[in-house]
Scaffold this motif. Structure first.
Motif, PDB file in Angstrom:
ATOM      1  N   PRO A  49      21.066 101.747  44.325  1.00  0.00           N
ATOM      2  CA  PRO A  49      19.909 102.433  44.906  1.00  0.00           C
ATOM      3  C   PRO A  49      19.003 103.017  43.819  1.00  0.00           C
ATOM      4  O   PRO A  49      19.495 103.500  42.790  1.00  0.00           O
ATOM      5  N   ALA A  50      17.705 102.976  44.081  1.00  0.00           N
ATOM      6  CA  ALA A  50      16.724 103.400  43.071  1.00  0.00           C
ATOM      7  C   ALA A  50      16.920 104.858  42.647  1.00  0.00           C
ATOM      8  O   ALA A  50      16.509 105.234  41.539  1.00  0.00           O
ATOM      9  N   GLU A  51      17.583 105.668  43.501  1.00  0.00           N
ATOM     10  CA  GLU A  51      17.831 107.078  43.110  1.00  0.00           C
ATOM     11  C   GLU A  51      18.612 107.155  41.795  1.00  0.00           C
ATOM     12  O   GLU A  51      18.576 108.168  41.101  1.00  0.00           O
ATOM     13  N   TYR A  52      19.346 106.109  41.481  1.00  0.00           N
ATOM     14  CA  TYR A  52      20.119 106.121  40.227  1.00  0.00           C
ATOM     15  C   TYR A  52      19.258 105.726  39.026  1.00  0.00           C
ATOM     16  O   TYR A  52      19.767 105.595  37.910  1.00  0.00           O
ATOM     17  N   GLY A  53      17.981 105.471  39.269  1.00  0.00           N
ATOM     18  CA  GLY A  53      17.096 105.085  38.160  1.00  0.00           C
ATOM     19  C   GLY A  53      17.139 103.584  37.881  1.00  0.00           C
ATOM     20  O   GLY A  53      16.653 103.133  36.838  1.00  0.00           O
ATOM     21  N   THR A  54      17.709 102.822  38.793  1.00  0.00           N
ATOM     22  CA  THR A  54      17.768 101.353  38.629  1.00  0.00           C
ATOM     23  C   THR A  54      16.616 100.719  39.425  1.00  0.00           C
ATOM     24  O   THR A  54      15.833 101.427  40.051  1.00  0.00           O
ATOM     25  N   ALA A  55      16.548  99.387  39.395  1.00  0.00           N
ATOM     26  CA  ALA A  55      15.449  98.693  40.079  1.00  0.00           C
ATOM     27  C   ALA A  55      15.544  98.818  41.601  1.00  0.00           C
ATOM     28  O   ALA A  55      14.549  98.645  42.305  1.00  0.00           O
ATOM     29  N   GLY A  56      16.730  99.094  42.124  1.00  0.00           N
ATOM     30  CA  GLY A  56      16.884  99.327  43.563  1.00  0.00           C
ATOM     31  C   GLY A  56      16.583  98.108  44.425  1.00  0.00           C
ATOM     32  O   GLY A  56      15.998  98.227  45.500  1.00  0.00           O
ATOM     33  N   ALA A  57      16.998  96.932  43.978  1.00  0.00           N
ATOM     34  CA  ALA A  57      16.677  95.694  44.717  1.00  0.00           C
ATOM     35  C   ALA A  57      17.593  95.496  45.919  1.00  0.00           C
ATOM     36  O   ALA A  57      18.746  95.937  45.926  1.00  0.00           O
ATOM     37  N   SER A  58      17.079  94.820  46.912  1.00  0.00           N
ATOM     38  CA  SER A  58      17.903  94.413  48.061  1.00  0.00           C
ATOM     39  C   SER A  58      18.783  93.228  47.637  1.00  0.00           C
ATOM     40  O   SER A  58      18.548  92.612  46.586  1.00  0.00           O
ATOM     41  N   LEU A  59      19.767  92.906  48.480  1.00  0.00           N
ATOM     42  CA  LEU A  59      20.575  91.718  48.157  1.00  0.00           C
ATOM     43  C   LEU A  59      19.719  90.460  48.335  1.00  0.00           C
ATOM     44  O   LEU A  59      19.915  89.473  47.629  1.00  0.00           O
ATOM     45  N   THR A  60      18.762  90.524  49.277  1.00  0.00           N
ATOM     46  CA  THR A  60      17.893  89.354  49.488  1.00  0.00           C
ATOM     47  C   THR A  60      17.109  89.056  48.206  1.00  0.00           C
ATOM     48  O   THR A  60      17.030  87.902  47.769  1.00  0.00           O
ATOM     49  N   ASP A  61      16.547  90.093  47.575  1.00  0.00           N
ATOM     50  CA  ASP A  61      15.848  89.877  46.300  1.00  0.00           C
ATOM     51  C   ASP A  61      16.827  89.451  45.207  1.00  0.00           C
ATOM     52  O   ASP A  61      16.476  88.696  44.295  1.00  0.00           O
ATOM     53  N   SER A  62      18.051  89.943  45.310  1.00  0.00           N
ATOM     54  CA  SER A  62      19.057  89.609  44.290  1.00  0.00           C
ATOM     55  C   SER A  62      19.346  88.105  44.251  1.00  0.00           C
ATOM     56  O   SER A  62      19.701  87.568  43.192  1.00  0.00           O
ATOM     57  N   VAL A  63      19.195  87.434  45.389  1.00  0.00           N
ATOM     58  CA  VAL A  63      19.414  85.976  45.418  1.00  0.00           C
ATOM     59  C   VAL A  63      18.493  85.308  44.404  1.00  0.00           C
ATOM     60  O   VAL A  63      18.910  84.465  43.598  1.00  0.00           O
ATOM     61  N   ASP A  64      17.210  85.725  44.401  1.00  0.00           N
ATOM     62  CA  ASP A  64      16.251  85.108  43.490  1.00  0.00           C
ATOM     63  C   ASP A  64      16.409  85.606  42.062  1.00  0.00           C
ATOM     64  O   ASP A  64      16.193  84.852  41.107  1.00  0.00           O
ATOM     65  N   ILE A  65      16.810  86.863  41.925  1.00  0.00           N
ATOM     66  CA  ILE A  65      17.041  87.383  40.566  1.00  0.00           C
ATOM     67  C   ILE A  65      18.178  86.594  39.922  1.00  0.00           C
ATOM     68  O   ILE A  65      18.091  86.141  38.774  1.00  0.00           O
ATOM     69  N   VAL A  66      19.250  86.391  40.688  1.00  0.00           N
ATOM     70  CA  VAL A  66      20.399  85.633  40.158  1.00  0.00           C
ATOM     71  C   VAL A  66      20.001  84.185  39.887  1.00  0.00           C
ATOM     72  O   VAL A  66      20.400  83.603  38.866  1.00  0.00           O
ATOM     73  N   SER A  67      19.194  83.610  40.749  1.00  0.00           N
ATOM     74  CA  SER A  67      18.745  82.237  40.515  1.00  0.00           C
ATOM     75  C   SER A  67      17.970  82.147  39.190  1.00  0.00           C
ATOM     76  O   SER A  67      18.163  81.216  38.400  1.00  0.00           O
ATOM     77  N   GLU A  68      17.122  83.143  38.934  1.00  0.00           N
ATOM     78  CA  GLU A  68      16.338  83.129  37.678  1.00  0.00           C
ATOM     79  C   GLU A  68      17.244  83.268  36.454  1.00  0.00           C
ATOM     80  O   GLU A  68      17.072  82.563  35.458  1.00  0.00           O
ATOM     81  N   LEU A  69      18.208  84.175  36.518  1.00  0.00           N
ATOM     82  CA  LEU A  69      19.107  84.360  35.362  1.00  0.00           C
ATOM     83  C   LEU A  69      19.992  83.133  35.173  1.00  0.00           C
ATOM     84  O   LEU A  69      20.246  82.682  34.051  1.00  0.00           O
ATOM     85  N   SER A  70      20.472  82.581  36.275  1.00  0.00           N
ATOM     86  CA  SER A  70      21.394  81.429  36.197  1.00  0.00           C
ATOM     87  C   SER A  70      20.690  80.172  35.716  1.00  0.00           C
ATOM     88  O   SER A  70      21.334  79.261  35.193  1.00  0.00           O
ATOM     89  N   TYR A  71      19.384  80.108  35.946  1.00  0.00           N
ATOM     90  CA  TYR A  71      18.606  78.959  35.450  1.00  0.00           C
ATOM     91  C   TYR A  71      18.832  78.831  33.944  1.00  0.00           C
ATOM     92  O   TYR A  71      18.908  77.740  33.399  1.00  0.00           O
ATOM     93  N   ALA A  72      18.980  80.000  33.291  1.00  0.00           N
ATOM     94  CA  ALA A  72      19.193  79.996  31.833  1.00  0.00           C
ATOM     95  C   ALA A  72      20.684  79.990  31.485  1.00  0.00           C
ATOM     96  O   ALA A  72      21.138  79.186  30.682  1.00  0.00           O
ATOM     97  N   ASP A  73      21.450  80.907  32.072  1.00  0.00           N
ATOM     98  CA  ASP A  73      22.901  80.917  31.818  1.00  0.00           C
ATOM     99  C   ASP A  73      23.660  81.555  32.985  1.00  0.00           C
ATOM    100  O   ASP A  73      23.529  82.753  33.238  1.00  0.00           O
ATOM    101  N   ALA A  74      24.450  80.729  33.657  1.00  0.00           N
ATOM    102  CA  ALA A  74      25.177  81.194  34.846  1.00  0.00           C
ATOM    103  C   ALA A  74      26.240  82.227  34.480  1.00  0.00           C
ATOM    104  O   ALA A  74      26.507  83.159  35.243  1.00  0.00           O
ATOM    105  N   GLY A  75      26.847  82.076  33.313  1.00  0.00           N
ATOM    106  CA  GLY A  75      27.883  83.033  32.892  1.00  0.00           C
ATOM    107  C   GLY A  75      27.288  84.415  32.691  1.00  0.00           C
ATOM    108  O   GLY A  75      27.852  85.418  33.125  1.00  0.00           O
ATOM    109  N   PHE A  76      26.122  84.467  32.048  1.00  0.00           N
ATOM    110  CA  PHE A  76      25.461  85.759  31.854  1.00  0.00           C
ATOM    111  C   PHE A  76      25.104  86.363  33.210  1.00  0.00           C
ATOM    112  O   PHE A  76      25.304  87.562  33.443  1.00  0.00           O
ATOM    113  N   ALA A  77      24.594  85.526  34.117  1.00  0.00           N
ATOM    114  CA  ALA A  77      24.220  86.017  35.453  1.00  0.00           C
ATOM    115  C   ALA A  77      25.450  86.592  36.158  1.00  0.00           C
ATOM    116  O   ALA A  77      25.414  87.702  36.708  1.00  0.00           O
TER     117      ALA A  77
END
Ligand SMILES: Cc1cc2nc3c(=O)[nH]c(=O)nc-3n(C[C@H](O)[C@H](O)[C@H](O)COP(=O)(O)OP(=O)(O)OC[C@H]3O[C@@H](n4cnc5c(N)ncnc54)[C@H](O)[C@@H]3O)c2cc1C
Length: 385
Positions: A49-77
């Protein structure tokens, strides 16, 4: 959809990860500098949650965030998102002060939460878990061997699945700070893929923690609640890897000549790439709709009760199994496309194939997922739709 955040993840991957695939595949020491860079980009533990000072993304947005990171390296993602399993359990079922303390620290430092469930003998039958916690006044003492546990060495805290030494029927999840005496890294596994992430065999010997570190509720139910999130994101790694395979195929086909013309214009190649695009689209839609179901439960009046009641979500099981299978179909097409070169270490496709294999294995192989779908959603007539 938070387009800015997804763009930021894509920018991060282009800047910090792309072109370093060989290095990630070399089993680099963990955590890598890329994890610190992710934190500096405001993306570490982006789902908190954004109250912790993080990006506060939903899991739905996380699908695309993970897709972007995995495009480069799935292990890092994988290493970057796997903590979602533990943090979901801690947020929903941990005492508020405990959750506040550990999630706050993790968010501030861009750290990790290790999840210690699997054991050599129990396999996927978690009911056979042998690790034990023993009550000792207002303390709990943990003992046991855990077979595979990602991020453990670098983690701030671990969530350990264990049964009560006093009552065999009591199965719980206990928070163990990483620096607790008795937490021993036995070895780092030499995995065939996902080598940008670090997975360990771990031993717990007389690890003493406050009794308040035991999360509320039956451990299997808590795990199912958290696994919904991580299984959907494991599925999402397949989207990124398959997008990468598609783009590499297009690059190769522009230069490769077949029957005096570029492969790009060949009807057989076009058919293959059309098939790949269809699979990517269905993978993405299934992950997004499963994530939206999870987000709805998290936004309900009582998310802890909603997910405890729901247990393992059919949509999350379907996402993981479908993406594992569809991803493997894309891997096969990709691997054949590059001819003999596709069977060498000179081309990236070999790494992508090895990385993709994990989707159908980790957090339940397909036999386990099929069994869960059958017992939870086919046998109970009320759940059939
Ligand atoms: C890269 C990686 C990272 C991991 N990270 C973690 C982690 O952080 N924390 C953690 O706790 N674990 C982790 N694991 C463990 C992982 O989740 C398990 O290995 C995976 O779920 C498979 O379980 P298993 O190894 O116990 O094999 P099993 O599930 O026991 O499978 C062995 C065989 O039994 C069969 N089988 C099992 N159940 C059934 C069934 N119901 N019906 C029919 N056949 C069945 C399987 O199909 C297979 O053939 C990781 C593993 C890997 C590879």
């Amino acid at each position: 959809m938070n387009a800015e955040l997804i763009d930021r993840a894509r920018g991060f991957a282009e800047r910090e990860l792309l072109g370093r695939e060989r290095w990630f595949d070399s089993k680099p020491p963990a955590p890598t500098a890329a994890s610190a860079a992710l934190h500096a980009a405001g993306l570490a533990n982006w789902w908190l949650p954004a109250e912790y000072g993080t990006a506060g993304a939903s899991l739905t947005d996380s699908v695309d965030i993970v897709s972007e990171l995995s495009y480069a390296d799935a292990g890092f993602a994988f290493s970057s998102f796997l903590s979602v399993l533990g943090t979901t359990m801690l947020r929903l079922y941990g005492a508020p002060a405990l959750a506040e303390q550990y999630l706050g620290r993790m968010a501030a430092g861009g750290g990790f939460c290790g999840i210690l469930v699997s054991e050599e003998d129990a396999g996927s039958e978690l009911g056979r878990t042998a690790a034990l916690f023993t009550a000792k006044g207002d303390r709990l003492v943990l003992d046991g061997d855990k077979y595979f546990a990602t991020n453990t060495d670098a983690a701030d805290f671990l969530l350990v699945a264990a049964r009560s030494a006093e009552d065999d029927a009591v199965f719980g999840v206990v928070l163990v700070p990483r620096d607790t005496p008795g937490v021993e890294i036995v070895k780092r596994w030499d995995m065939i893929g996902m080598r940008g992430s670090a997975t360990y065999q771990v031993r717990l010997s007389g690890c003493e923690v406050p009794a308040a570190n035991l999360l509320r509720g039956h451990g299997l139910r808590l795990l199912e609640a958290g696994l919904n999130a991580s299984r959907i994101l494991i599925a999402s790694t397949a989207i990124g890897v398959c997008r990468r395979i598609r783009d590499l195929a297009m690059e190769y086909a522009a230069a490769k000549q077949v029957k005096g013309a570029p492969l790009l214009g060949n009807a057989v190649f076009a058919g293959k790439l059309g098939q790949v695009e269809m699979l990517i689209d269905v993978m993405r839609n299934q992950c997004r709709s499963a994530a939206a179901e999870f987000d709805r439960a998290m936004a309900s009046a009582d998310p802890a009760a909603a997910l405890y009641r729901a247990g393992t979500l059919r949509s999350a099981l379907a996402a993981k199994m479908y993406c594992g299978q569809a991803g493997w179909e894309v891997a096969t097409i990709g691997s054949e496309l590059f001819g003999g070169l596709g069977y060498t270490h000179d081309h990236l496709i070999g790494k992508l194939v090895r990385d993709l294999r994990y989707v159908g294995l980790v957090e339940g192989g397909d036999d386990v997922i099929r069994d869960l779908l059958y017992t939870r959603y086919v046998i109970p007539t009320a759940k059939r739709r």
